[in-house]
Design a protein around this motif. Structure first.
Motif, PDB file in Angstrom:
ATOM      1  N   LYS A 192     -20.745 -38.748 -55.162  1.00 48.60           N
ATOM      2  CA  LYS A 192     -22.004 -38.571 -54.443  1.00 48.60           C
ATOM      3  C   LYS A 192     -21.724 -37.986 -53.070  1.00 48.60           C
ATOM      4  N   LYS A 193     -22.413 -36.911 -52.699  1.00 47.14           N
ATOM      5  CA  LYS A 193     -22.322 -36.375 -51.346  1.00 47.14           C
ATOM      6  C   LYS A 193     -23.457 -36.992 -50.536  1.00 47.14           C
ATOM      7  N   PHE A 194     -23.122 -37.874 -49.629  1.00 43.52           N
ATOM      8  CA  PHE A 194     -24.114 -38.622 -48.870  1.00 43.52           C
ATOM      9  C   PHE A 194     -24.612 -37.797 -47.689  1.00 43.52           C
ATOM     10  N   ASP A 195     -25.926 -37.882 -47.425  1.00 42.78           N
ATOM     11  CA  ASP A 195     -26.444 -37.208 -46.244  1.00 42.78           C
ATOM     12  C   ASP A 195     -26.217 -38.095 -45.023  1.00 42.78           C
ATOM     13  N   THR A 196     -26.300 -37.500 -43.850  1.00 42.99           N
ATOM     14  CA  THR A 196     -26.015 -38.218 -42.608  1.00 42.99           C
ATOM     15  C   THR A 196     -26.918 -39.423 -42.428  1.00 42.99           C
ATOM     16  N   ALA A 197     -28.187 -39.289 -42.789  1.00 41.70           N
ATOM     17  CA  ALA A 197     -29.148 -40.385 -42.614  1.00 41.70           C
ATOM     18  C   ALA A 197     -28.758 -41.622 -43.416  1.00 41.70           C
ATOM     19  N   SER A 198     -28.270 -41.417 -44.635  1.00 37.03           N
ATOM     20  CA  SER A 198     -27.918 -42.558 -45.484  1.00 37.03           C
ATOM     21  C   SER A 198     -26.620 -43.224 -45.039  1.00 37.03           C
ATOM     22  N   LEU A 199     -25.818 -42.514 -44.247  1.00 39.43           N
ATOM     23  CA  LEU A 199     -24.534 -43.058 -43.803  1.00 39.43           C
ATOM     24  C   LEU A 199     -24.605 -43.729 -42.433  1.00 39.43           C
ATOM     25  N   LYS A 200     -25.705 -43.528 -41.695  1.00 36.80           N
ATOM     26  CA  LYS A 200     -25.721 -43.934 -40.287  1.00 36.80           C
ATOM     27  C   LYS A 200     -25.584 -45.441 -40.075  1.00 36.80           C
ATOM     28  N   LYS A 201     -25.904 -46.249 -41.090  1.00 33.17           N
ATOM     29  CA  LYS A 201     -25.739 -47.695 -40.944  1.00 33.17           C
ATOM     30  C   LYS A 201     -24.280 -48.113 -41.032  1.00 33.17           C
ATOM     31  N   PHE A 202     -23.451 -47.264 -41.644  1.00 32.13           N
ATOM     32  CA  PHE A 202     -22.069 -47.640 -41.921  1.00 32.13           C
ATOM     33  C   PHE A 202     -21.059 -46.878 -41.083  1.00 32.13           C
ATOM     34  N   MET A 203     -21.392 -45.650 -40.672  1.00 32.09           N
ATOM     35  CA  MET A 203     -20.447 -44.832 -39.930  1.00 32.09           C
ATOM     36  C   MET A 203     -21.167 -43.763 -39.121  1.00 32.09           C
ATOM     37  N   ILE A 204     -20.486 -43.262 -38.113  1.00 30.85           N
ATOM     38  CA  ILE A 204     -21.006 -42.178 -37.291  1.00 30.85           C
ATOM     39  C   ILE A 204     -20.391 -40.889 -37.820  1.00 30.85           C
ATOM     40  N   THR A 207     -18.427 -34.571 -38.949  1.00 24.77           N
ATOM     41  CA  THR A 207     -18.579 -33.282 -39.633  1.00 24.77           C
ATOM     42  C   THR A 207     -18.819 -33.530 -41.115  1.00 24.77           C
ATOM     43  N   THR A 208     -19.493 -32.595 -41.755  1.00 28.80           N
ATOM     44  CA  THR A 208     -19.666 -32.686 -43.206  1.00 28.80           C
ATOM     45  C   THR A 208     -19.658 -31.286 -43.798  1.00 28.80           C
ATOM     46  N   THR A 209     -18.920 -31.127 -44.893  1.00 28.99           N
ATOM     47  CA  THR A 209     -18.844 -29.856 -45.606  1.00 28.99           C
ATOM     48  C   THR A 209     -19.075 -30.136 -47.087  1.00 28.99           C
ATOM     49  N   LYS A 210     -18.973 -29.085 -47.894  1.00 29.16           N
ATOM     50  CA  LYS A 210     -19.154 -29.259 -49.334  1.00 29.16           C
ATOM     51  C   LYS A 210     -18.086 -30.186 -49.920  1.00 29.16           C
ATOM     52  N   SER A 211     -16.884 -30.158 -49.345  1.00 21.95           N
ATOM     53  CA  SER A 211     -15.764 -30.906 -49.935  1.00 21.95           C
ATOM     54  C   SER A 211     -15.511 -32.268 -49.311  1.00 21.95           C
ATOM     55  N   GLU A 212     -15.963 -32.484 -48.058  1.00 21.39           N
ATOM     56  CA  GLU A 212     -15.666 -33.770 -47.429  1.00 21.39           C
ATOM     57  C   GLU A 212     -16.586 -34.070 -46.253  1.00 21.39           C
ATOM     58  N   GLU A 220     -14.690 -47.489 -34.420  1.00 19.44           N
ATOM     59  CA  GLU A 220     -13.845 -46.314 -34.177  1.00 19.44           C
ATOM     60  C   GLU A 220     -12.676 -46.137 -35.142  1.00 19.44           C
ATOM     61  N   ILE A 221     -12.814 -46.575 -36.380  1.00 18.68           N
ATOM     62  CA  ILE A 221     -11.783 -46.313 -37.385  1.00 18.68           C
ATOM     63  C   ILE A 221     -12.159 -45.027 -38.114  1.00 18.68           C
ATOM     64  N   PRO A 222     -11.297 -44.007 -38.108  1.00 16.96           N
ATOM     65  CA  PRO A 222     -11.625 -42.743 -38.773  1.00 16.96           C
ATOM     66  C   PRO A 222     -11.831 -42.932 -40.278  1.00 16.96           C
ATOM     67  N   VAL A 223     -12.804 -42.211 -40.812  1.00 15.36           N
ATOM     68  CA  VAL A 223     -13.111 -42.257 -42.243  1.00 15.36           C
ATOM     69  C   VAL A 223     -13.240 -40.835 -42.773  1.00 15.36           C
ATOM     70  N   THR A 224     -12.634 -40.574 -43.929  1.00 15.04           N
ATOM     71  CA  THR A 224     -12.835 -39.307 -44.631  1.00 15.04           C
ATOM     72  C   THR A 224     -13.337 -39.618 -46.034  1.00 15.04           C
ATOM     73  N   ILE A 225     -14.485 -39.042 -46.398  1.00 13.43           N
ATOM     74  CA  ILE A 225     -15.039 -39.191 -47.747  1.00 13.43           C
ATOM     75  C   ILE A 225     -14.890 -37.852 -48.457  1.00 13.43           C
ATOM     76  N   TYR A 226     -14.115 -37.828 -49.541  1.00 19.50           N
ATOM     77  CA  TYR A 226     -13.927 -36.602 -50.310  1.00 19.50           C
ATOM     78  C   TYR A 226     -14.976 -36.541 -51.417  1.00 19.50           C
ATOM     79  N   HIS A 227     -15.635 -35.400 -51.554  1.00 21.82           N
ATOM     80  CA  HIS A 227     -16.663 -35.225 -52.577  1.00 21.82           C
ATOM     81  C   HIS A 227     -16.043 -34.584 -53.823  1.00 21.82           C
ATOM     82  N   THR A 228     -16.351 -35.126 -54.979  1.00 18.34           N
ATOM     83  CA  THR A 228     -15.797 -34.561 -56.202  1.00 18.34           C
ATOM     84  C   THR A 228     -16.816 -34.671 -57.309  1.00 18.34           C
ATOM     85  N   THR A 229     -16.453 -34.230 -58.497  1.00 22.08           N
ATOM     86  CA  THR A 229     -17.333 -34.315 -59.653  1.00 22.08           C
ATOM     87  C   THR A 229     -16.946 -35.536 -60.485  1.00 22.08           C
TER      88      THR A 229
END
Length: 233
Positions: A192-204, A207-212, A220-229
């Motif tokens: 699932k590629k989450f939009d910024t609004a749906s993520l705002k409760k959990f993280m700030i 950047t967002t791209t097609k892949s991540e 302040e713990i860095p998070v990277t979410i990778y988008h896949t099929t």
């Protein structure tokens, strides 16, 4: 979450009594056997003060604490990082933010080096020196986190994303899945590629791209979410 809620109440000058209850509860929960989120309502009421029991019941039912979410949205991102500086609690940060108008670690370090905080109530030359040392210690280790300090945060974030995205195809990956001793970030893979609004409760979101999607948790713990099929998951 209880500890963060307590700090933010003090930071924003709200309900010091509740902040005290929350701090005590945050300490006490580490000594409670069993998963509190699996307690019955009766067990929660028996174990915690009424204000805390109400908050934990809300967290059980909704997966979030609405009042905490609102405080997070009202707090500059830099202040979450400042909370990680040893010796800086909500009360001192409130003075630094509201009186000295400082909301970044860089700004705080410069102010201490110029002795600009010594005129503030509760601050002096010794406090400024302690803050400088604490910032130097933090920045020298800030790029990596101990696995044990963020493992639960990563698991909770995965559960929250599964709930919001209504999918089971969300998982930890990378170093945190391998349980490496130290980690640079929390890495997650999701169909699932989450939009910024749906993520705002959990993280700030930064950047967002097609892949991540990249961002930070409220502390302040860095998070990277990778988008896949689904097929590649």
């Amino acid at each position: 979450m209880l500890g963060l809620y307590a700090e933010l109440l003090l930071l924003h000058g709200q309900d010091g009594k509740l902040a005290g209850y929350l701090s005590s509860a945050a300490y006490y929960t580490r000594r409670v056997s069993g998963e509190i989120m699996r307690f019955s309502k009766a067990e929660i009421v028996k174990t915690f003060r009424p204000p805390i029991a109400k908050i934990l019941t809300e967290l059980q039912l909704t997966g979030t604490i609405e009042a905490l979410d609102e405080l997070i949205q009202l707090t500059p991102a830099g202040l979450f990082e400042m909370m990680r500086i040893k010796g800086l609690g909500g009360k001192k940060l409130s003075v630094i933010w509201h009186t000295a108008k400082i909301d970044t670690i860089e700004g705080l370090l410069k102010a201490c080096q110029k002795n600009e905080l010594s005129t503030l109530p509760g601050f002096g030359a010794k406090t400024e020196n302690n803050i400088i040392k604490a910032i130097e210690s933090y920045t020298s280790h800030k790029d990596h986190f101990r696995y044990g300090s963020i493992a639960d945060i990563g698991d909770r974030l995965v559960d929250q994303l599964k709930s919001v995205g209504k999918t089971k195809l969300v998982s930890l990956c990378g170093d945190i899945r391998r349980k490496a001793t130290t980690l640079a970030r929390i890495e997650i893979i999701s169909v699932k590629k989450f939009d910024t609004a749906s993520l705002k409760k959990f993280m700030i979101v930064r950047t967002t791209t097609k892949s991540e999607t990249k961002g930070i948790t409220p502390d302040e713990i860095p998070v990277t979410i990778y988008h896949t099929t689904a097929g590649q998951f």
